[in-house]
Design a protein around this motif. Structure first.
Motif, mmCIF file in Angstrom:
data_model
loop_
_atom_site.group_PDB
_atom_site.id
_atom_site.type_symbol
_atom_site.label_atom_id
_atom_site.label_comp_id
_atom_site.label_asym_id
_atom_site.label_seq_id
_atom_site.Cartn_x
_atom_site.Cartn_y
_atom_site.Cartn_z
ATOM 1 N N ALA A 86 0.827 -1.212 0.000
ATOM 2 C CA ALA A 86 0.000 0.000 0.000
ATOM 3 C C ALA A 86 0.856 1.256 0.000
ATOM 4 C CB ALA A 86 -0.932 0.001 1.214
ATOM 5 N N LEU A 87 2.016 1.212 0.660
ATOM 6 C CA LEU A 87 2.869 2.393 0.748
ATOM 7 C C LEU A 87 3.443 2.784 -0.622
ATOM 8 C CD1 LEU A 87 5.336 3.101 3.652
ATOM 9 C CD2 LEU A 87 5.878 3.773 1.324
ATOM 10 N N CYS A 127 2.283 1.958 -3.456
ATOM 11 C CA CYS A 127 1.138 2.300 -4.314
ATOM 12 C C CYS A 127 0.759 3.770 -4.124
ATOM 13 C CB CYS A 127 -0.056 1.405 -3.997
ATOM 14 S SG CYS A 127 0.074 -0.259 -4.669
ATOM 15 N N GLY A 128 0.695 4.221 -2.874
ATOM 16 C CA GLY A 128 0.396 5.621 -2.595
ATOM 17 C C GLY A 128 1.462 6.533 -3.162
ATOM 18 N N SER A 171 0.748 9.066 -6.537
ATOM 19 C CA SER A 171 0.749 10.503 -6.227
ATOM 20 C C SER A 171 1.889 11.257 -6.899
ATOM 21 C CB SER A 171 0.837 10.712 -4.710
ATOM 22 O OG SER A 171 2.078 10.241 -4.202
ATOM 23 N N TRP A 178 -7.068 -3.756 7.213
ATOM 24 C CA TRP A 178 -7.514 -2.803 6.190
ATOM 25 C C TRP A 178 -7.196 -1.369 6.596
ATOM 26 C CZ3 TRP A 178 -10.994 1.063 7.229
ATOM 27 C CH2 TRP A 178 -11.785 0.932 8.377
ATOM 28 N N ALA A 222 -3.500 -0.798 5.818
ATOM 29 C CA ALA A 222 -3.311 -0.609 4.374
ATOM 30 C C ALA A 222 -3.700 0.803 3.955
ATOM 31 C CB ALA A 222 -4.128 -1.645 3.599
ATOM 32 N N GLY A 223 -4.837 1.289 4.472
ATOM 33 C CA GLY A 223 -5.297 2.629 4.120
ATOM 34 C C GLY A 223 -4.354 3.708 4.613
ATOM 35 N N PHE A 264 -1.122 3.788 2.652
ATOM 36 C CA PHE A 264 -1.336 4.446 1.360
ATOM 37 C C PHE A 264 -1.181 5.960 1.507
ATOM 38 C CE2 PHE A 264 -3.970 6.339 -1.976
ATOM 39 C CZ PHE A 264 -3.544 5.647 -3.104
ATOM 40 N N GLY A 297 2.408 6.877 2.131
ATOM 41 C CA GLY A 297 3.149 6.924 0.871
ATOM 42 C C GLY A 297 2.928 8.221 0.124
ATOM 43 N N ILE A 298 1.697 8.721 0.139
ATOM 44 C CA ILE A 298 1.393 9.991 -0.541
ATOM 45 C C ILE A 298 2.172 11.139 0.104
ATOM 46 C CG2 ILE A 298 -0.417 11.704 -0.946
ATOM 47 C CD1 ILE A 298 -2.387 9.379 -1.253
#
Length: 381
Positions: free
Chosen positions: A52-53, A55-56, A60, A98, A101-102, A105, A108-109
């Motif tokens: 998730a990280l 991916c963010g 972005s 979950w 994961a959120g 994300f 990461g952004i």
């Protein structure tokens, strides 16, 4: 004299932002085992959540470049420097997979926004000095990584929960950033009134991205596979399995602090050419002589080889005449970070077919691509 003092204050303030970014990331990384245990995750489950990280971060990248150009790096680095440590607290509060994961994300952004905006600030400060200082900023990030890991080790030894650890880090970061925020550059090195969200990189930006790609394939390999290589190929004693990784990290940080002086003396093209040769040589030594001392020396060389490549690429990218620094850095980061993601799985795939030594041989050739790409690029004199 006043101008000299002002640029020095700018440099120190931007360095503070790099240090805080490194502290935040290392704080999270140091508590991954505890959070894994807290949520009852399997190895495979943790691996899936950790995706998730990046991916963010990846999703972005174009937005970060546009935002830095549209609203200025000073505004965006301030937002990122507040959001990044605050997200750490959310990580400490998660109670379900979950949720983790959120939050990762979002982490990461903010991490990516921090990276693009801080490096845009660094490009601006470097333009004031009219010489290379970018590698030192990245060295400070590496130093912060060591510091954050040390603090994390202390917190674990004291039995302090991740949430309380992250709250302490967050408060410290916010106080320091508040003090430094007013002393960074108010305007970027270049500005563009109308910068598209998805700008097509020119040939120079693409080539710089490919140089970063090759280096980050090697970095990703060392981060994820150096311990496995020492365990399975070098057959190091259990207490020395992390020796190669530790040496690599130490020389990478050291190389960044001396990289600016070296590039001032030899020039960016020659530095990148040397870096690629050193990366390839180090990995080759580890492959040809897979025993403890030669492999350690090999990883020592790889650390020096990769240390200055990305900072030099970022410095050259920030001088683009066709794109604003923020958008150009985002484009190069996108290409480069793909290498960081592709490297470790590539190692696993080749190792499954032919063994780890062949995997590292392939990565050595990828490292040499830095030399080849730098040789055939045109550089400003």
């Amino acid at each position: 004299m006043h101008a000299s003092r002002t640029r020095k204050v700018n440099r120190i303030s931007v360095a503070v932002f790099f240090f805080m970014a490194g502290i935040c990331f290392a704080s999270w990384a140091s508590r991954i085992p505890d959070i894994k245990l807290q949520l009852g995750l399997s190895d495979a489950g943790l691996g899936a959540v950790l995706l998730a990280l990046p991916c963010g971060l990846m999703l972005s990248l174009p937005l970060s470049g546009w935002a830095v150009t549209r609203f200025s790096s000073k505004t965006m680095v301030t937002i990122a420097a507040v959001g990044y440590p605050l997200t750490l607290i959310l990580i400490g509060l998660v109670s379900a997979t979950w949720q983790l994961a959120g939050v990762l994300f979002v982490f990461g952004i903010f991490g990516n926004l921090y990276n693009i905006s801080a490096n845009t600030q660094a490009v601006g400060v470097e333009s004031l000095y009219q010489r290379s200082i970018m590698a030192t900023f990245h060295g400070i990030w590496s130093l912060a990584g060591f510091s954050g890991a040390a603090v994390g080790t202390f917190m674990i030894a004291q039995g302090i929960a991740p949430l309380h650890h992250f709250m302490i880090v967050c408060i410290c970061c916010l106080v320091v950033v508040l003090l430094a925020q007013g002393k960074i550059l108010p305007e970027d090195a270049k500005s563009a009134d109308k910068t598209p969200l998805f700008a097509k990189p020119d040939a120079t930006i693409l080539r710089l991205g490919l140089i970063a790609f090759g280096c980050l394939v090697c970095e990703g390999t060392m981060f994820d596979w150096s311990g496995v290589y020492f365990q399975k190929v070098v057959k190091a004693p259990q207490e020395l399995v992390t020796l190669g990784y530790s040496v690599f990290m130490g020389t990478m940080a050291t190389g960044r602090f001396v990289g600016d002086k070296l590039v001032t003396r030899f020039g960016i093209q020659q530095m990148l050419q040397i870096s690629g040769i050193v990366i390839c040589s180090g990995l080759s030594v580890a492959v040809l002589f897979p025993t403890l001392i030669p492999a350690t020396i090999g990883f020592f060389l790889v650390g020096f080889g990769v240390s200055s490549v990305v900072p030099l690429v970022y410095s050259a990218t920030g001088k683009s005449t066709t794109m604003s620094p923020g958008v150009a850095l985002a484009a190069v980061s996108t290409i480069g970070f793909l290498g960081f993601l592709i490297g470790p799985p590539l190692i696993g795939f080749i190792a499954e077919i032919a063994g780890l030594r062949w995997s590292f041989t392939v990565i050595a050739m990828v490292g040499l691509s830095t030399t080849i790409m730098a040789t055939f690029m045109k550089w400003d004199r």
